[in-house]
Design a protein around this motif. Structure first.
Motif, PDB file in Angstrom:
ATOM      1  N   ILE A 268       0.879  -1.159   0.000  1.00 21.46           N
ATOM      2  CA  ILE A 268       0.000   0.000   0.000  1.00 21.46           C
ATOM      3  C   ILE A 268       0.922   1.216   0.000  1.00 21.46           C
ATOM      4  N   CYS A 269       0.549   2.222  -0.759  1.00 20.15           N
ATOM      5  CA  CYS A 269       1.385   3.419  -0.864  1.00 20.15           C
ATOM      6  C   CYS A 269       0.476   4.637  -0.922  1.00 20.15           C
ATOM      7  N   VAL A 270       0.788   5.632  -0.098  1.00 14.83           N
ATOM      8  CA  VAL A 270       0.025   6.880  -0.070  1.00 14.83           C
ATOM      9  C   VAL A 270       1.011   8.036  -0.246  1.00 14.83           C
ATOM     10  N   ASP A 271       0.662   8.954  -1.115  1.00 18.99           N
ATOM     11  CA  ASP A 271       1.472  10.148  -1.332  1.00 18.99           C
ATOM     12  C   ASP A 271       1.763  10.828   0.007  1.00 18.99           C
ATOM     13  N   GLU A 272       2.982  11.296   0.158  1.00 25.62           N
ATOM     14  CA  GLU A 272       3.418  11.885   1.429  1.00 25.62           C
ATOM     15  C   GLU A 272       2.475  12.993   1.918  1.00 25.62           C
ATOM     16  N   TYR A 273       1.994  13.831   1.046  1.00 23.22           N
ATOM     17  CA  TYR A 273       1.104  14.924   1.419  1.00 23.22           C
ATOM     18  C   TYR A 273      -0.221  14.415   2.003  1.00 23.22           C
ATOM     19  N   TYR A 274      -0.653  13.234   1.582  1.00 24.92           N
ATOM     20  CA  TYR A 274      -1.954  12.703   1.972  1.00 24.92           C
ATOM     21  C   TYR A 274      -1.897  11.726   3.147  1.00 24.92           C
ATOM     22  N   ARG A 275      -0.728  11.509   3.693  1.00 26.89           N
ATOM     23  CA  ARG A 275      -0.616  10.570   4.821  1.00 26.89           C
ATOM     24  C   ARG A 275      -1.268  11.153   6.072  1.00 26.89           C
TER      25      ARG A 275
END
Length: 165
Positions: free
Chosen positions: A96-103
């Motif tokens: 699973i990967c989430v853009d740093e801004y959206y974490r």
């Protein structure tokens, strides 16, 4: 931050998934250790759910699910499988990967919950490097539980699975 929508990925999402993956690979300073090529994603979309979170036109998160059998020749998965007894309802969850801004904004939970909705009666299982404390904490917050540990290529990993099917 605009409204984020979670959906099952299609071929139009692959470019965005690849961009997010590239930015989060270990070689780019991120925590993703496995890189999947375009052809893998395009083929896998027809096999098991790949989910994306989109903010307007951009992919800001993705989650891959796969069968245990499809990963049985992958060294790190073999190491995990030596430590747990899996049943028919288990499947590999992740990466699973989430853009740093959206974490820390609920994107990982939204992806996970959508996957559980799409695959009812199944049990996701995953492994996370012990030095990835943020991911470990996030998965425990989702209700996953640690069931075992293993070491692969000198790195310690925790094995987590959903607390209930």
């Amino acid at each position: 931050m605009g409204e984020v929508h979670v959906k099952v990925a299609d071929r139009n999402d692959v470019d965005g998934i690849l961009r997010l993956q590239a930015a989060n690979l270990h070689s780019a300073g991120g925590m993703l250790s496995a890189e999947f090529p375009r052809a893998w994603f395009e083929r896998w979309l027809d096999v098991m759910p790949v989910l994306v979170a989109r903010d307007g036109v951009s992919v800001v998160g993705y989650l891959i699910s796969s069968t245990v059998a499809a990963n049985s020749d992958v060294g790190i998965v073999q190491a995990m499988l030596r430590e747990v007894d899996l049943e028919e309802q288990h499947f590999i969850y992740g990466p699973i990967c989430v853009d740093e801004y959206y974490r820390r904004k609920g994107i990982a939970a939204a992806l996970y919950n959508k996957l559980r909705e799409i695959l009812p009666g199944t049990t996701p299982i995953t492994f996370i490097r012990r030095d990835n404390s943020k991911s470990l904490a996030a998965h425990l917050a989702l209700g996953m539980i640690e069931v075992a540990t293993f070491t692969h290529l000198g790195r310690a990993h925790a094995i987590l699975q959903a607390s209930e099917a």
